[in-house]
Design a protein around this motif. Sequence first.
Motif, mmCIF file in Angstrom:
data_model
loop_
_atom_site.group_PDB
_atom_site.id
_atom_site.type_symbol
_atom_site.label_atom_id
_atom_site.label_comp_id
_atom_site.label_asym_id
_atom_site.label_seq_id
_atom_site.Cartn_x
_atom_site.Cartn_y
_atom_site.Cartn_z
ATOM 1 N N UNK A 97 7.018 46.930 -4.508
ATOM 2 C CA UNK A 97 6.456 47.204 -5.820
ATOM 3 C C UNK A 97 6.921 48.595 -6.267
ATOM 4 N N UNK A 98 6.717 48.902 -7.539
ATOM 5 C CA UNK A 98 7.087 50.227 -8.027
ATOM 6 C C UNK A 98 6.293 51.316 -7.298
ATOM 7 N N UNK A 99 5.032 51.048 -7.037
ATOM 8 C CA UNK A 99 4.199 52.025 -6.322
ATOM 9 C C UNK A 99 4.729 52.257 -4.911
ATOM 10 N N UNK A 100 5.178 51.195 -4.256
ATOM 11 C CA UNK A 100 5.723 51.322 -2.897
ATOM 12 C C UNK A 100 7.040 52.095 -2.901
ATOM 13 N N UNK A 101 7.859 51.887 -3.912
ATOM 14 C CA UNK A 101 9.111 52.640 -4.031
ATOM 15 C C UNK A 101 8.819 54.132 -4.180
ATOM 16 N N UNK A 102 7.860 54.449 -5.040
ATOM 17 C CA UNK A 102 7.500 55.857 -5.255
ATOM 18 C C UNK A 102 6.929 56.459 -3.972
ATOM 19 N N UNK A 103 6.113 55.688 -3.254
ATOM 20 C CA UNK A 103 5.540 56.166 -1.990
ATOM 21 C C UNK A 103 6.640 56.450 -0.983
ATOM 22 N N UNK A 104 7.652 55.592 -0.936
ATOM 23 C CA UNK A 104 8.749 55.816 0.007
ATOM 24 C C UNK A 104 9.572 57.037 -0.376
ATOM 25 N N UNK A 105 9.701 57.321 -1.654
ATOM 26 C CA UNK A 105 10.375 58.559 -2.062
ATOM 27 C C UNK A 105 9.634 59.767 -1.491
ATOM 28 N N UNK A 106 8.312 59.702 -1.545
ATOM 29 C CA UNK A 106 7.472 60.779 -1.004
ATOM 30 C C UNK A 106 7.631 60.883 0.511
ATOM 31 N N UNK A 107 7.598 59.750 1.203
ATOM 32 C CA UNK A 107 7.680 59.747 2.666
ATOM 33 C C UNK A 107 9.038 60.236 3.147
ATOM 34 N N UNK A 108 10.093 59.743 2.537
ATOM 35 C CA UNK A 108 11.442 60.164 2.938
ATOM 36 C C UNK A 108 11.612 61.666 2.724
ATOM 37 N N UNK A 109 11.083 62.172 1.638
ATOM 38 C CA UNK A 109 11.164 63.605 1.365
ATOM 39 C C UNK A 109 10.434 64.402 2.446
ATOM 40 N N UNK A 110 9.215 63.982 2.781
ATOM 41 C CA UNK A 110 8.427 64.685 3.784
ATOM 42 C C UNK A 110 9.077 64.603 5.169
ATOM 43 N N UNK A 111 9.733 63.494 5.463
ATOM 44 C CA UNK A 111 10.329 63.298 6.792
ATOM 45 C C UNK A 111 11.628 64.070 6.975
ATOM 46 N N UNK A 112 12.244 64.524 5.884
ATOM 47 C CA UNK A 112 13.409 65.386 5.987
ATOM 48 C C UNK A 112 14.761 64.715 5.998
ATOM 49 N N UNK A 113 14.815 63.398 5.723
ATOM 50 C CA UNK A 113 16.111 62.710 5.690
ATOM 51 C C UNK A 113 16.943 63.189 4.506
ATOM 52 N N UNK A 114 18.248 63.059 4.640
ATOM 53 C CA UNK A 114 19.151 63.536 3.588
ATOM 54 C C UNK A 114 19.230 62.584 2.395
ATOM 55 N N UNK A 115 19.083 61.285 2.641
ATOM 56 C CA UNK A 115 19.253 60.285 1.574
ATOM 57 C C UNK A 115 18.149 59.242 1.640
ATOM 58 N N UNK A 116 17.831 58.681 0.481
ATOM 59 C CA UNK A 116 17.080 57.439 0.370
ATOM 60 C C UNK A 116 18.038 56.412 -0.238
#
Length: 228
Positions: free
Chosen positions: A133-152
């Motif tokens: 869902x759009x909400x899940x996509x936005x949540x994953x943007x937040x998680x990937x950012x916090x986890x420190x990965x270079x790309x989503x």
Amino acid sequence: MEAKEILTHVDHTLLTQTATWEEIRQILDDAMKYDTASACIPASYVKAAAEYVDGKLPICTVIGFPNGYSTMAAKVFETKDAIANGASEIDMVINIGHLKDGKYEEIEDEIRRIHETCNGRILKVIIENCLLTEEEKIKMCEIVTKAGAEYIKTSTGFSTEGATFADVKLMKTHVGKNVKVKAAGGISSFDDAEEFIRLGAERLGTSRLVKLMKNSPDKKPDIRKQKQ
């Protein structure tokens, strides 16, 4: 944007189950010839590929691919093995069921552990947008950012849909400033590739652009026109 410049954003990709070494070697030759960002290939070919290119091309491989529901321990082992064999970039798939279950800390921990295992190498996190869902996509943007990965990354290319302009725009809006976006799956023309880049994608996962370039080396080809 010139076709050659667009190709510098491409992870030239072959991940089919039937891929042979002869086909992989052609991917590597083409990637080096057209100066793509990397070649993205199955883990079983990484060692031979790294030896073949001898430092002339970054070798990317995939972890937990394409479904993402391997255990964290298995994904970490896959990552260690790939790096030991010469991989310089890792594209991992999240556990989508965990996202649906709201296990956000587990997903973040897994990404962080794999990122630590990469030891300075680029990590791209595939979230398979077509299943979210759009909400899940936005949540994953937040998680990937916090986890420190270079790309989503938008997609594996093995599910119901690949990259869309809307998803790249959404991801670019919601990721942190240090996270880049990779669009993958179904990118079949230079015009579409240019639009993905304009919207903020810094990498593109595809094999079609190099194929088009080989067929039309003196102009920016468009597969849609060829089909008419």
